[in-house]
Motif scaffolding. Structure first.
Motif, short mmCIF file in Angstrom:
data_model
loop_
_atom_site.label_atom_id
_atom_site.label_comp_id
_atom_site.label_asym_id
_atom_site.label_seq_id
_atom_site.Cartn_x
_atom_site.Cartn_y
_atom_site.Cartn_z
N LYS A 27 -8.94 3.38 6.74
CA LYS A 27 -9.74 2.17 6.51
C LYS A 27 -11.07 2.43 5.79
CE LYS A 27 -11.89 2.14 11.04
NZ LYS A 27 -12.00 1.49 12.31
N ARG A 28 -11.74 3.52 6.09
CA ARG A 28 -13.03 3.78 5.45
C ARG A 28 -12.87 3.98 3.94
NH1 ARG A 28 -17.15 7.58 8.45
NH2 ARG A 28 -18.13 7.08 6.49
N GLY A 29 -11.89 4.77 3.57
CA GLY A 29 -11.66 5.01 2.15
C GLY A 29 -11.22 3.76 1.41
N VAL A 30 -10.31 3.01 2.03
CA VAL A 30 -9.82 1.77 1.42
C VAL A 30 -10.98 0.79 1.28
CG1 VAL A 30 -8.29 -0.22 1.73
CG2 VAL A 30 -7.45 2.08 2.20
N TYR A 31 -11.78 0.65 2.33
CA TYR A 31 -12.93 -0.24 2.27
C TYR A 31 -13.88 0.21 1.16
CZ TYR A 31 -16.75 -3.25 3.74
OH TYR A 31 -17.73 -4.20 3.77
N GLY A 32 -14.12 1.50 1.09
CA GLY A 32 -15.05 2.03 0.09
C GLY A 32 -14.61 1.75 -1.32
N ILE A 33 -13.33 1.96 -1.61
CA ILE A 33 -12.87 1.75 -2.98
C ILE A 33 -12.87 0.25 -3.32
CG2 ILE A 33 -10.36 1.64 -2.63
CD1 ILE A 33 -10.26 3.57 -5.13
N LYS A 58 5.25 -2.77 0.60
CA LYS A 58 5.67 -1.75 -0.37
C LYS A 58 5.99 -0.40 0.25
CE LYS A 58 2.98 -3.61 -4.19
NZ LYS A 58 2.19 -3.26 -5.34
N ILE A 59 6.08 -0.31 1.57
CA ILE A 59 6.27 0.98 2.22
C ILE A 59 7.54 1.69 1.72
CG2 ILE A 59 7.51 0.11 4.25
CD1 ILE A 59 4.81 2.89 4.21
N ASN A 60 8.52 0.94 1.27
CA ASN A 60 9.75 1.56 0.73
C ASN A 60 9.47 2.32 -0.57
OD1 ASN A 60 11.48 0.66 2.75
ND2 ASN A 60 11.75 -1.32 1.73
N GLN A 61 8.38 2.00 -1.25
CA GLN A 61 8.05 2.67 -2.51
C GLN A 61 7.32 3.99 -2.30
OE1 GLN A 61 5.90 -0.15 -4.90
NE2 GLN A 61 7.55 -1.68 -4.80
N TYR A 62 6.84 4.22 -1.07
CA TYR A 62 6.15 5.48 -0.78
C TYR A 62 7.17 6.62 -0.77
CZ TYR A 62 3.86 9.20 1.80
OH TYR A 62 3.36 10.41 2.18
N LYS A 63 6.83 7.70 -1.48
CA LYS A 63 7.72 8.87 -1.54
C LYS A 63 7.35 9.83 -0.42
CE LYS A 63 8.41 8.40 -6.42
NZ LYS A 63 7.68 8.52 -7.64
N VAL A 64 8.29 10.05 0.46
CA VAL A 64 8.06 10.92 1.61
C VAL A 64 7.58 12.29 1.14
CG1 VAL A 64 9.15 12.06 3.59
CG2 VAL A 64 9.83 9.73 2.96
N GLY A 65 6.54 12.79 1.79
CA GLY A 65 6.01 14.11 1.47
C GLY A 65 4.86 14.08 0.47
N THR A 66 4.61 12.94 -0.16
CA THR A 66 3.48 12.86 -1.09
C THR A 66 2.23 12.43 -0.33
OG1 THR A 66 3.98 10.56 -1.70
CG2 THR A 66 4.97 12.30 -3.06
N ASN A 69 -2.65 9.01 1.37
CA ASN A 69 -4.01 8.53 1.10
C ASN A 69 -4.16 8.13 -0.37
OD1 ASN A 69 -6.35 7.93 2.46
ND2 ASN A 69 -7.34 9.85 1.94
N SER A 70 -3.66 8.95 -1.27
CA SER A 70 -3.72 8.62 -2.70
C SER A 70 -2.93 7.36 -3.00
CB SER A 70 -3.18 9.77 -3.54
OG SER A 70 -4.01 10.88 -3.44
N TRP A 71 -1.77 7.22 -2.37
CA TRP A 71 -0.90 6.08 -2.60
C TRP A 71 -1.59 4.79 -2.15
CZ3 TRP A 71 2.05 2.84 0.82
CH2 TRP A 71 3.04 2.09 0.18
N GLN A 74 -4.57 3.86 -4.38
CA GLN A 74 -4.15 3.29 -5.66
C GLN A 74 -3.82 1.81 -5.49
OE1 GLN A 74 -4.30 5.24 -8.48
NE2 GLN A 74 -4.07 3.31 -9.53
N ILE A 75 -3.13 1.48 -4.40
CA ILE A 75 -2.82 0.07 -4.12
C ILE A 75 -4.12 -0.72 -3.96
CG2 ILE A 75 -1.87 -1.52 -2.37
CD1 ILE A 75 0.35 0.58 -1.89
N ALA A 76 -5.05 -0.17 -3.19
CA ALA A 76 -6.33 -0.85 -2.95
C ALA A 76 -7.10 -1.03 -4.25
CB ALA A 76 -7.16 -0.05 -1.94
N LYS A 77 -7.16 0.01 -5.05
CA LYS A 77 -7.91 -0.05 -6.32
C LYS A 77 -7.30 -1.11 -7.24
CE LYS A 77 -8.46 2.55 -10.49
NZ LYS A 77 -7.90 3.67 -11.19
N ASN A 78 -5.99 -1.08 -7.40
CA ASN A 78 -5.33 -2.03 -8.30
C ASN A 78 -5.51 -3.47 -7.83
OD1 ASN A 78 -4.48 0.10 -9.89
ND2 ASN A 78 -2.43 0.15 -9.02
N TYR A 79 -5.37 -3.68 -6.53
CA TYR A 79 -5.52 -5.03 -6.00
C TYR A 79 -6.96 -5.52 -6.14
CZ TYR A 79 -4.92 -9.08 -3.02
OH TYR A 79 -4.88 -10.37 -2.54
N ALA A 80 -7.91 -4.67 -5.85
CA ALA A 80 -9.32 -5.05 -5.97
C ALA A 80 -9.67 -5.37 -7.43
CB ALA A 80 -10.22 -3.94 -5.44
N ILE A 81 -9.15 -4.61 -8.36
CA ILE A 81 -9.40 -4.88 -9.78
C ILE A 81 -8.80 -6.23 -10.17
CG2 ILE A 81 -8.78 -4.16 -12.13
CD1 ILE A 81 -9.17 -1.24 -11.13
#
Length: 174
Positions: A27-33, A58-66, A69-71, A74-81
């Motif tokens: 939550k802190r990172g998502v809030y921050g971005i 979109k949880i089905n789009q997450y690739k196991v093992g990646t 946090n980055s994933w 990216q969702i947060a950044k794109n949505y905020a933009i």
């Protein structure tokens, strides 16, 4: 942070404990971005809820093992933009009024106003890098993946942003 298939399955099945842990850890990172883009606490809180809904959808789009946090970042950044662009069309006049109020308020700002004024001196990329580094304590390499820029650029943006903040703080205290 990496999610295994078991955690993904639990999220798909609506397991509250798994979701709460995921939320607490990110939550802190998502809030921050999101805040670094929207620069409004109320809008950020609303968008934060939407981001986590999008994650569950979109949880089905997450690739196991990646890196999860980055994933999610990216969702947060794109949505905020997207939200920023939508609102930018409607708030041009409000921005001019806000700038006038902020310039009048420079005499006795509270801590929030002071921080917002300092962040306003940064470019969007500098603001995102500074907030992710300071607020979420991410490494430059993690930030590089989140904002999809080379690590050298991230280091440069971080240093440039810090220099601007130091200059502004020096001017403000003088």
């Amino acid at each position: 942070m990496k999610l295994d298939q078991d955690a993904i399955d639990k999220l798909k099945n609506g397991d509250d404990t798994t979701f709460e842990k995921l939320y607490h850890d990110t939550k802190r990172g998502v809030y921050g971005i999101v805040f670094s883009i929207l620069r409004d606490h109320d809008k950020t809180a609303d968008v934060l809820q939407d981001v986590y809904m999008k994650v569950l959808i979109k949880i089905n789009q997450y690739k196991v093992g990646t890196n999860f946090n980055s994933w999610i970042m990216q969702i947060a950044k794109n949505y905020a933009i997207d939200i920023y662009r939508q609102e930018k069309k409607h708030t041009h006049i409000e921005d001019e009024v806000l700038e006038q109020v902020v310039s009048e308020d420079r005499d006795l700002p509270d801590e929030k106003s002071k921080i917002l004024m300092m962040l306003d001196n940064l470019t969007e990329d500098e603001r995102i890098v500074i907030i992710l580094k300071v607020l979420d304590d991410l490494t430059h390499k993690e930030i590089s993946k989140i904002i999809d820029k080379p690590i050298g650029t991230v280091l440069w943006l971080y240093q440039k942003g810090l220099d601007k903040l130091k200059d502004y703080y020096g001017e403000y205290d003088a």
